[in-house]
Motif scaffolding. Structure first.
Motif, PDB file in Angstrom:
ATOM      1  N   VAL A   1      72.970 140.608 -29.766  1.00 15.78           N
ATOM      2  CA  VAL A   1      71.916 141.489 -29.254  1.00 15.78           C
ATOM      3  C   VAL A   1      71.114 142.125 -30.389  1.00 15.78           C
ATOM      4  CG1 VAL A   1      73.044 142.014 -27.067  1.00 15.78           C
ATOM      5  CG2 VAL A   1      73.595 143.387 -29.079  1.00 15.78           C
TER       6      VAL A   1
ATOM      7  N   LYS B   1      71.143 144.553 -22.109  1.00 15.01           N
ATOM      8  CA  LYS B   1      72.372 144.671 -22.910  1.00 15.01           C
ATOM      9  C   LYS B   1      73.175 145.894 -22.486  1.00 15.01           C
ATOM     10  CE  LYS B   1      70.292 147.089 -26.882  1.00 15.01           C
ATOM     11  NZ  LYS B   1      70.142 147.085 -28.347  1.00 15.01           N
TER      12      LYS B   1
ATOM     13  N   ASP C   1      74.396 140.113 -22.384  1.00 13.52           N
ATOM     14  CA  ASP C   1      75.125 140.680 -23.520  1.00 13.52           C
ATOM     15  C   ASP C   1      76.557 140.155 -23.449  1.00 13.52           C
ATOM     16  OD1 ASP C   1      76.438 142.210 -25.415  1.00 13.52           O
ATOM     17  OD2 ASP C   1      75.364 144.056 -24.918  1.00 13.52           O
TER      18      ASP C   1
END
Length: 644
Positions: free
Chosen positions: A452, A549, A608
């Motif tokens: 990420v 995320k 994520d």
């Protein structure tokens, strides 16, 4: 006492029976065991004047579960919410419906903090100074002026023609320090005053958490007399309370107020004390010094005051402001008694410079010192890192305190919440959602995601995943972001990749965007924190929620950093104790947008992979609803295509 308790409990539970009052009025009503459990627990807490903490998963029906016992008790009730949406839903929809069903008629009042109301006097002043505003701000002011002639309550939540992020709103919202009371030319039509009057003799008052804490702690809302020491206080969306409590048990001071005060002093000189030119000279010098300091701060644009004070130029300029204010104070003290208005200004100036001095010194190791950057002005904030002791005094034993939310637990444990508010001895209850998540919801963490931290790769992958999901869902998608930067990057590139309408946070108010989303029926909405909670879209209008995320707080966040340092000093791990629990609750809020009804179906996509390849990922998975899981986007497409 036992008879009284049992009567309220029995009456409340009977309302939820298959032949009860709800079944009589609500078409297709079916009894939920968990809802009756919650109603029973609330009844016992009300009669026992005890505290109750309830996590009620989506679908429990917590609103009716606490409102029915509260209404049947006949006691004076304050219901406090975290969002304006829920506050308005309670007041305009849920309470009127229940009062009809129960054949009750107590007086109701809806109160918001004064900053939620339009101040007609401030609007007049801003329009008079139209030449000093940027074109966009002026355009918004003109739109607000047009709306002001149409609104009946002046509630800025009903203003849809201006973005909720507009800089104009801060210029015309009601402010205590600028209120002239009965002297105001708009006194009779004042929206803030009329809200007070409506609430004077209400039995049930619906407020929001900010107003509640401001009233109880600061006593500076102008509504203090309207929030009595009621019999029962119910906090819905209670997961927001710890952070809000930190704000109000700390200290905040706005340089807008200082600038306004200095202008007031100059006005007093020009209208009352023309023989003392030095007053204007010194006040003008303070304004000039403040403007220079503002520019330095905006150039630095850092939020942690302790770090900023490490810059000798900023430190020097900051203390120079205090010195200038002290010189002005000395002069004004020499004129005490000559003008009532100047005497009041002097008192306010002394208090203000003392507050700024405390902030600049930043001596409390158990507090975070931060700067918030607004439109032309700054807010200096001191936030305690632990408010449990203060809250323990606030939640006194003379009142029944009830706390509820869909997201309070971490790994089936409520202690993080109860310890944070000093309510460890409360009765605690966790009620699972009655919805069939395993059949109706699918959680996907796509394979082969980049880290990420790789922004460009993350943007590309998120767009690719989103395009597949959006096309399969025929629009009907939320994409929730942890940052504006990511949201704007995805919005810019997604426009050319999908044929469905894109609604992006900032294009209008939250309410207007949600209205458009529902009306269009095939839209894609992109939003950050404001859309992670307090948004309710039922049925087929929303089939897919995509989250960029895991929502960890930024390590550079001033309050988090102060808390982390304190935890580290005690030899404990700040990630495990602070960062992880906060992220779990935030993720649960975002996930909660997907399934809002027992017949809802949908897909949650989390881009994520830390949730599956890091040890701490299990804490997230344990706290999420029991959805089916996959890593295969083809299964996602197939699932979405089957939702008709």
């Amino acid at each position: 006492m036992n008879a009284l308790i049992s009567k309220l409990t029995i009456d409340s539970e009977q309302a939820f029976d298959a032949d009860g009052v709800l079944a009589k009025y609500i078409k297709g009503y079916s009894t939920r065991t968990v809802q009756k459990q919650m109603a029973s627990a609330v009844s016992n807490a009300i009669n026992g004047k005890s505290n109750l903490v309830v996590e009620a998963g989506t679908g429990v029906g917590k609103t009716y579960a606490y409102l029915i016992p509260a209404l049947l008790s006949g006691k004076q009730i304050i219901v406090s919410t975290g969002s304006k949406n829920l506050q308005e839903q309670l007041f305009y929809k849920d309470l009127p419906a229940l009062l009809d069903m129960l054949a009750l008629a107590p007086k109701l009042a809806l109160l918001k903090g004064r900053s939620n109301y339009l101040c007609q006097l401030l609007l007049d002043k801003q329009l008079e100074a139209c030449e000093s505003h940027e074109p966009k701000v002026l355009d918004d002011l003109l739109r607000i002026n047009q709306w002001s002639g149409q609104t009946t309550d002046g509630d800025l939540g009903g203003l849809t023609s201006v973005s909720e992020n507009s800089d104009a709103l801060g210029l015309i919202a009601s402010q205590r320090d600028k209120c002239t009371g009965k002297k105001c030319t708009h006194y009779e039509t004042c929206f803030t005053r009329k809200a007070r009057v409506r609430a004077m003799d209400a039995k049930i008052i619906v407020v929001n958490h900010h107003l509640f804490f401001a009233d109880r702690i600061l006593k500076e809302t102008g509504f203090a007399e309207l929030l009595p020491d009621s019999d029962v206080v119910i906090f819905d969306e209670a997961h927001l309370l710890p952070d809000i409590a930190v704000t109000y048990f700390g200290q905040r001071v706005s340089t807008r107020s200082l600038d306004s005060l200095l202008e007031q002093i100059i006005t007093v000189y020009r209208t009352e004390l023309r023989d003392s030119a030095q007053i204007e000279q010194l006040a003008s010098r303070c304004i000039s010094r403040l403007q220079s300091w503002h520019q330095q701060m905006y150039d630095a644009f850092a939020t942690d005051w302790r770090l900023l004070m490490g810059n000798k130029h900023i430190a020097s300029a900051s203390w120079a402001i205090i010195e200038e204010l002290k010189v002005l104070e000395s002069l004004l003290l020499a004129h005490l008694g000559r003008s009532e208005a100047l005497d009041e200004c002097t008192e306010n100036l002394v208090a203000f410079s003392n507050k700024m001095g405390v902030f600049f010194q930043c001596e409390n190791n158990q507090a975070a010192y931060s700067i918030e950057y607004g439109y032309r002005y700054l807010t200096l904030s001191i936030a305690p890192i632990n408010v449990a002791k203060e809250c323990e005094k606030l939640f006194d034993a003379h009142t029944s305190w009830i706390f509820t939310s869909a997201t309070l637990q971490i790994n089936r444990d409520l202690s993080l919440f109860t310890k944070g508010l000093g309510i460890d001895k409360s009765q605690q209850l966790i009620l699972q959602s009655p919805f069939d998540y395993r059949s109706n919801a699918l959680l996907c963490v796509p394979r082969h995601l980049s880290k990420v931290s790789n922004h460009e790769a993350a943007v590309k992958e998120l767009i690719d995943v989103s395009v597949k999901a959006i096309n399969a869902a025929k629009g009907r998608t939320f994409i929730l972001f942890t940052s504006h930067r990511m949201m704007n990057a995805v919005a810019a590139r997604l426009q050319s990749r999908v044929q469905y309408p894109l609604l992006v946070q900032g294009q209008g108010s939250k309410q207007s965007l949600m209205k458009k989303f529902r009306q269009l029926g095939n839209a894609v909405l992109l939003g950050t924190g404001a859309f992670w909670e307090g948004v309710d879209v039922r049925g087929k209008l929303l089939s897919c929620v995509i989250i960029d995320k895991l929502p960890f707080v930024s390590p550079s966040d001033t309050l988090y950093r102060a808390r982390a340092e304190s935890v580290s000093r005690d030899g404990r791990d700040p990630f495990t104790l602070l960062s992880l629990p906060q992220a779990v609750i935030s993720l649960n809020q975002g996930v909660g947008r997907l399934i809002r009804d027992e017949k809802d179906k949908g897909v949650l996509i989390l881009c994520d992979n830390r949730i599956v390849n890091r040890d701490y990922g299990q804490a997230f998975l344990n706290s999420l609803p029991p959805m089916s899981r996959t890593r295969d986007m083809d299964k996602v497409v197939s699932f979405l295509q089957q939702i008709k």
